[in-house]
Structure formats: structure tokens, C-alpha cells
Design an enzyme around this catalytic site. Sequence first.
Site, PDB file in Angstrom:
ATOM      1  N   HIS A   1     -22.513   5.264 -33.048  1.00 59.45           N
ATOM      2  CA  HIS A   1     -21.270   4.444 -33.168  1.00 59.45           C
ATOM      3  C   HIS A   1     -20.592   4.843 -34.329  1.00 59.45           C
ATOM      4  O   HIS A   1     -20.925   4.508 -35.422  1.00 59.45           O
ATOM      5  CB  HIS A   1     -21.843   2.911 -33.184  1.00 59.45           C
TER       6      HIS A   1
ATOM      7  N   GLU B   1     -23.512   4.249 -36.893  1.00 56.51           N
ATOM      8  CA  GLU B   1     -25.037   3.472 -36.356  1.00 56.51           C
ATOM      9  C   GLU B   1     -25.549   4.295 -35.505  1.00 56.51           C
ATOM     10  O   GLU B   1     -24.674   4.947 -34.464  1.00 56.51           O
ATOM     11  CB  GLU B   1     -24.310   2.084 -35.700  1.00 56.51           C
TER      12      GLU B   1
ATOM     13  N   SER C   1     -18.985   0.184 -29.258  1.00 56.33           N
ATOM     14  CA  SER C   1     -19.075  -0.849 -30.275  1.00 56.33           C
ATOM     15  C   SER C   1     -19.769  -2.074 -29.699  1.00 56.33           C
ATOM     16  O   SER C   1     -20.269  -2.425 -30.524  1.00 56.33           O
ATOM     17  CB  SER C   1     -17.668  -1.023 -30.752  1.00 56.33           C
TER      18      SER C   1
ATOM     19  N   ASN D   1     -21.020  -4.991 -36.114  1.00 53.15           N
ATOM     20  CA  ASN D   1     -19.795  -5.722 -35.363  1.00 53.15           C
ATOM     21  C   ASN D   1     -20.836  -7.130 -35.192  1.00 53.15           C
ATOM     22  O   ASN D   1     -19.937  -8.024 -34.630  1.00 53.15           O
ATOM     23  CB  ASN D   1     -19.718  -5.146 -34.043  1.00 53.15           C
TER      24      ASN D   1
END
Length: 289
Positions: A141, A153, A120, A192
Site C-alpha cells: 500500500h 504498508e 487502500s 486508514n
Amino acid sequence: MNQFHRIGVVGLGTMGSGIAQVLAASGRDVVAVEADQTRAEAGIAAVGAFLDGGVARGKVSDDEKRATLARITTSTSLSDLADVDLVIESVTENPEVKREVLAAVAAVVGDETPIVTNTSALSVTALAASLPNPARVAGLHFFNPAPVMRTVEVVRALQTDQDLVARLVTLVDSLDGKQPIVVKDRPGFLINALLLPYLNDVIQEYDDGLATAEDIDLALKLGLGYKSGPLEMLDMIGLDVHLHATENAYAATSDDRYAPPPLLRQMVDAGHLGTKNGKGFRTGEKNTR
């Protein structure tokens, strides 16, 4: 185009077990490798429990549950990955551990088998640089819980071959309910990079006494239509996981938006880790500023 029919998953913790379930539910054979038999059995038990919940809600049939579990083979030896089409590494979010595991995987599968990391916040480019043929290395991800969250992702490191990116997009597209988002390799990637500063701000506002944890979550859910509040989300993610992610992003960027709030570090030091131990902002014993 190769659809990756036999896939290795290294690590059967919360994320790895969810990823293995998603892949097996899509009809692929999964070789799931853990450090020891106890952890392997715990990972499969987690998959079974998640599928049982789906059966109870009418989302999964008993036959689908059995078929999914039957497609997952567990192992405690990386050598069993020798004939897979793709390896997804999902061990702890620690760069040294990941590099060690990825190097061991690369030694087993050879120089052509694609290897992806489920991270992450860590640099996929840096991880790829330590492996033979870094062009076959990328990031995938998945979000927690992997069987439920729709976005994945696809992280393109500086070295990643564009053909591999396209193949991974096709893979994610084939997974039930999943939507691939191609992003470049940067701290936090896309989601994130936006989420970490937001959660840090919420923690700081809570520490400053702006409102109770319950009211902060309620305000964001009712005011912005979010399904869960930010402090509920932090408890689910794990306070230690969020601390790790913010520390890595801050170290990579020196951007103050990623600097962990003091209260976050204090709570982790006190063993308040969210749902993993029942203590967090909204679970069990919590700070009541």
C-alpha cells in the site's frame, strides 16, 4: 535474497505512475501495462511532469530524470509481464475489476511469480483466494503521491508466505526515502483504519457548521502541527476515493465509525471529487455551510 530487478506495474493512473517512477528511480526496470496506448502515454507524461518538478526544485538532476524514464517500458499487453520478477497491480479500487486483472496477470506469469496489489481498503486475503498459489500474493500500500510519501504498508494476507513478506520489506527498504510497515490484512490496514474515521468525523463536524472548511484545516495544522488540513487532504485524495474506502471498510466491519457521512455521498453524487475536477471542500466550487 531476490531484490526484484524487473518489476511489472499494471495500471498507470495516479498511483501506478507514481509507483513506476519510484521503482525506476531505484534502478529497476519497470514494465508498465495499461489498457490502451492513450492511457499509457498519459501515465508516462505524469511521471515526466513529476520529475520536471523535481528538476525545477533541484531535487532531481536532468540525468536522473532521463535515466528514470528510460527504465520504464510501456505496454498494452499483459503478455509482456511474462519475464518479470514481481507484479504490482494498481488498477481502480473495485474488487471485481481487481480480481479480473489479477486473474489475467496470474495466467501470464505462472504460479511462482509474486503478485501484489496496491489497495487502500480491499481485502488482500479475498483477492489472493481467487488466484493460483495464494501464498505468493500480498499487498503493497503506497500512499499518494507515491514518490513523496515515505510509508509503504506491506500487507500480509492470511495466505501470504512469510518469506515473501521479508522480500517485500527488503524491496521497500531499498526505495529512496521509503519505510516499510508490516501489517496484517484488515479493513483499512493500519493507517486508514485510523484515518478514515477521523476524516469522516471532520466531514460531519463541517456539515454541522462547527467551523468553516478553512478554519477547520487551519486549526488542525496549527493546533496539532499537521502539514495539511483534513479537508485539504480529502480534496487531494479524491472524495470519490474516500467514499469507496469508507464503504468497503463499513461493509467489511459493520463499524459505524466507517459509515460515510451523508454530505460526502451528496458531494460525490454532485460531481465534487476534489482536485480531479477542481471542486471539493477547499478547491474551486464547494459547499459553504
